[in-house]
Scaffold this motif. Structure first.
Motif, PDB file in Angstrom:
ATOM      1  N   LYS A 132       0.822  -1.210   0.000  1.00 29.93           N
ATOM      2  CA  LYS A 132       0.000   0.000   0.000  1.00 29.93           C
ATOM      3  C   LYS A 132       0.858   1.264   0.000  1.00 29.93           C
ATOM      4  O   LYS A 132       0.494   2.277  -0.593  1.00 29.93           O
ATOM      5  N   GLU A 133       1.989   1.189   0.681  1.00 26.36           N
ATOM      6  CA  GLU A 133       2.859   2.360   0.793  1.00 26.36           C
ATOM      7  C   GLU A 133       3.754   2.543  -0.435  1.00 26.36           C
ATOM      8  O   GLU A 133       4.247   3.647  -0.672  1.00 26.36           O
ATOM      9  N   ASN A 134       3.940   1.470  -1.205  1.00 24.86           N
ATOM     10  CA  ASN A 134       4.914   1.539  -2.302  1.00 24.86           C
ATOM     11  C   ASN A 134       4.385   1.045  -3.650  1.00 24.86           C
ATOM     12  O   ASN A 134       5.168   0.760  -4.539  1.00 24.86           O
ATOM     13  N   TYR A 135       3.052   0.939  -3.800  1.00 19.82           N
ATOM     14  CA  TYR A 135       2.505   0.389  -5.040  1.00 19.82           C
ATOM     15  C   TYR A 135       2.901   1.202  -6.263  1.00 19.82           C
ATOM     16  O   TYR A 135       3.017   0.687  -7.370  1.00 19.82           O
ATOM     17  N   THR A 137       5.652   2.385  -6.996  1.00 13.84           N
ATOM     18  CA  THR A 137       6.999   2.054  -7.465  1.00 13.84           C
ATOM     19  C   THR A 137       7.076   0.616  -7.957  1.00 13.84           C
ATOM     20  O   THR A 137       8.157   0.118  -8.273  1.00 13.84           O
ATOM     21  N   GLY A 138       5.918  -0.079  -7.998  1.00 16.74           N
ATOM     22  CA  GLY A 138       5.911  -1.460  -8.428  1.00 16.74           C
ATOM     23  C   GLY A 138       6.658  -2.342  -7.453  1.00 16.74           C
ATOM     24  O   GLY A 138       7.518  -3.140  -7.830  1.00 16.74           O
ATOM     25  N   PHE A 139       6.352  -2.185  -6.166  1.00 12.21           N
ATOM     26  CA  PHE A 139       7.060  -2.882  -5.092  1.00 12.21           C
ATOM     27  C   PHE A 139       6.924  -4.386  -5.269  1.00 12.21           C
ATOM     28  O   PHE A 139       5.895  -4.975  -4.932  1.00 12.21           O
ATOM     29  N   SER A 140       7.969  -5.025  -5.788  1.00 17.26           N
ATOM     30  CA  SER A 140       7.909  -6.438  -6.160  1.00 17.26           C
ATOM     31  C   SER A 140       7.957  -7.373  -4.961  1.00 17.26           C
ATOM     32  O   SER A 140       8.310  -6.975  -3.844  1.00 17.26           O
ATOM     33  N   LEU A 141       7.626  -8.626  -5.224  1.00 20.57           N
ATOM     34  CA  LEU A 141       7.699  -9.658  -4.192  1.00 20.57           C
ATOM     35  C   LEU A 141       9.129  -9.786  -3.694  1.00 20.57           C
ATOM     36  O   LEU A 141       9.368  -9.950  -2.489  1.00 20.57           O
ATOM     37  N   GLU A 142      10.094  -9.699  -4.609  1.00 18.38           N
ATOM     38  CA  GLU A 142      11.493  -9.828  -4.223  1.00 18.38           C
ATOM     39  C   GLU A 142      11.908  -8.684  -3.307  1.00 18.38           C
ATOM     40  O   GLU A 142      12.662  -8.875  -2.353  1.00 18.38           O
ATOM     41  N   LYS A 143      11.409  -7.473  -3.575  1.00  9.92           N
ATOM     42  CA  LYS A 143      11.732  -6.328  -2.724  1.00  9.92           C
ATOM     43  C   LYS A 143      11.091  -6.485  -1.354  1.00  9.92           C
ATOM     44  O   LYS A 143      11.703  -6.172  -0.324  1.00  9.92           O
ATOM     45  N   CYS A 163      -4.235 -15.268   1.495  1.00 13.59           N
ATOM     46  CA  CYS A 163      -5.067 -14.241   0.835  1.00 13.59           C
ATOM     47  C   CYS A 163      -5.855 -14.773  -0.359  1.00 13.59           C
ATOM     48  O   CYS A 163      -6.730 -14.073  -0.883  1.00 13.59           O
ATOM     49  N   GLY A 164      -5.524 -15.968  -0.826  1.00 20.63           N
ATOM     50  CA  GLY A 164      -6.255 -16.526  -1.953  1.00 20.63           C
ATOM     51  C   GLY A 164      -5.902 -15.916  -3.290  1.00 20.63           C
ATOM     52  O   GLY A 164      -6.618 -16.104  -4.277  1.00 20.63           O
ATOM     53  N   LYS A 165      -4.791 -15.194  -3.347  1.00 24.16           N
ATOM     54  CA  LYS A 165      -4.352 -14.567  -4.592  1.00 24.16           C
ATOM     55  C   LYS A 165      -2.842 -14.369  -4.544  1.00 24.16           C
ATOM     56  O   LYS A 165      -2.238 -14.378  -3.462  1.00 24.16           O
ATOM     57  N   ASN A 166      -2.235 -14.186  -5.705  1.00 21.29           N
ATOM     58  CA  ASN A 166      -0.811 -13.913  -5.772  1.00 21.29           C
ATOM     59  C   ASN A 166      -0.520 -12.484  -5.311  1.00 21.29           C
ATOM     60  O   ASN A 166      -1.356 -11.589  -5.467  1.00 21.29           O
ATOM     61  N   TYR A 167       0.676 -12.283  -4.778  1.00 25.16           N
ATOM     62  CA  TYR A 167       1.071 -10.952  -4.328  1.00 25.16           C
ATOM     63  C   TYR A 167       1.034  -9.950  -5.486  1.00 25.16           C
ATOM     64  O   TYR A 167       0.580  -8.816  -5.332  1.00 25.16           O
ATOM     65  N   SER A 168       1.483 -10.378  -6.662  1.00 20.41           N
ATOM     66  CA  SER A 168       1.502  -9.472  -7.816  1.00 20.41           C
ATOM     67  C   SER A 168       0.083  -9.049  -8.204  1.00 20.41           C
ATOM     68  O   SER A 168      -0.144  -7.909  -8.620  1.00 20.41           O
ATOM     69  N   TYR A 170      -2.413  -8.799  -6.071  1.00 18.75           N
ATOM     70  CA  TYR A 170      -2.820  -7.856  -5.025  1.00 18.75           C
ATOM     71  C   TYR A 170      -2.251  -6.466  -5.316  1.00 18.75           C
ATOM     72  O   TYR A 170      -2.950  -5.448  -5.180  1.00 18.75           O
ATOM     73  N   LEU A 171      -0.996  -6.419  -5.731  1.00 16.42           N
ATOM     74  CA  LEU A 171      -0.360  -5.148  -6.063  1.00 16.42           C
ATOM     75  C   LEU A 171      -1.079  -4.477  -7.231  1.00 16.42           C
ATOM     76  O   LEU A 171      -1.322  -3.262  -7.218  1.00 16.42           O
ATOM     77  N   THR A 172      -1.455  -5.265  -8.231  1.00 13.11           N
ATOM     78  CA  THR A 172      -2.191  -4.721  -9.374  1.00 13.11           C
ATOM     79  C   THR A 172      -3.542  -4.172  -8.936  1.00 13.11           C
ATOM     80  O   THR A 172      -3.967  -3.104  -9.398  1.00 13.11           O
ATOM     81  N   GLU A 173      -4.221  -4.878  -8.037  1.00 10.82           N
ATOM     82  CA  GLU A 173      -5.517  -4.404  -7.536  1.00 10.82           C
ATOM     83  C   GLU A 173      -5.384  -3.036  -6.859  1.00 10.82           C
ATOM     84  O   GLU A 173      -6.236  -2.159  -7.048  1.00 10.82           O
TER      85      GLU A 173
END
Length: 234
Positions: A132-135, A137-143, A163-168, A170-173
């Motif tokens: 939420k704080e870094n979306y 910047t495309g805050f990746s799973l690796e970061k 969460c029932g979904k991939n982190y990526s 969630y970031l896109t949402e």
């Protein structure tokens, strides 16, 4: 071959390195076995890209080429093994046995790889907050994994499990939701809305937005904003 006998599951096969990388982006795996000749991107290129994005993944080259230059390139990418076809069943059995032993030993030597149950929710909450704080910047799973000092593969599995979904996804949402809010302001141009949430490529932004909403950003604005004027064409 019975992969389950060695504690593995064959999750997917691909005809190109590009499609394999697309899969790895959203689906963490422990190991990748690849041929060298794969089309536009070689198996060596796949190993190089996978190694840079997912440092903990184990890579195996299985190829019909005996050229020493290929073996030297494989060594540079720190592959787990380099097998030349035709490969015997005994060679494959030895490979998977050694690979399983290596992965198990690594897991046991990494105390932060598998936190106890009470820690799960805390980790997920931290990942959500970081996103939420870094979306923008495309805050990746690796970061996120680097920030939390955790294994990217483990965090990815944990996030999807909880969460029932991939982190990526969630970031896109998060990014798409913010774009919708920005599109409600008629003074914000469509491409500016995408840029503000981290989509620097307009075409890519339009594609992702349409996949998520079924509409282009312009169509969404016209459908949800009263009095919105004609925006730039898609």
């Amino acid at each position: 071959m019975d992969f389950k006998r060695f504690g593995f599951e064959l999750v997917q096969t691909f005809g190109s390195a590009e499609s394999a990388l697309d899969y790895l982006e959203k689906n963490p795996v422990d190991a990748v076995i690849t041929d060298i000749k794969m089309g536009q991107m070689s198996g060596i290129g796949l190993c190089e890209k996978a190694r840079s994005l997912y440092p903990e993944i184990q890579l195996v080259l299985l190829t019909g080429y005996r050229d020493f230059d290929y073996a030297r390139q494989a060594i540079r990418q720190n592959v787990f093994d380099y097998l030349v076809k035709p490969t015997s069943y005994a060679d494959l059995e030895s490979l998977f046995t050694r690979l399983r032993e290596y992965l198990d030993a690594r897991a046991q030597s990494s105390p932060k790889t598998a936190p106890e149950e009470p820690e799960y929710q805390g980790l997920i909450q931290k990942m959500r907050q970081l996103a939420k704080e870094n979306y923008d910047t495309g805050f990746s799973l690796e970061k996120a994994a680097e920030t939390l000092a955790m294994s990217p593969a483990y965090l990815s599995r944990l996030f999807k499990q909880q969460c029932g979904k991939n982190y990526s996804d969630y970031l896109t949402e998060l990014r798409i939701q913010r774009v919708k809010e920005l599109l409600a302001d008629p003074t914000v141009k469509v491409y500016e809305a995408g840029y503000q949430v981290g989509y620097k490529n307009t075409q890519h932004f339009y594609k992702i937005f349409k996949q998520a909403t079924g509409m282009t950003p312009t169509e969404y604005r016209l459908a949800h904003t009263k009095g919105a004027g004609q925006e730039e064409t898609d």
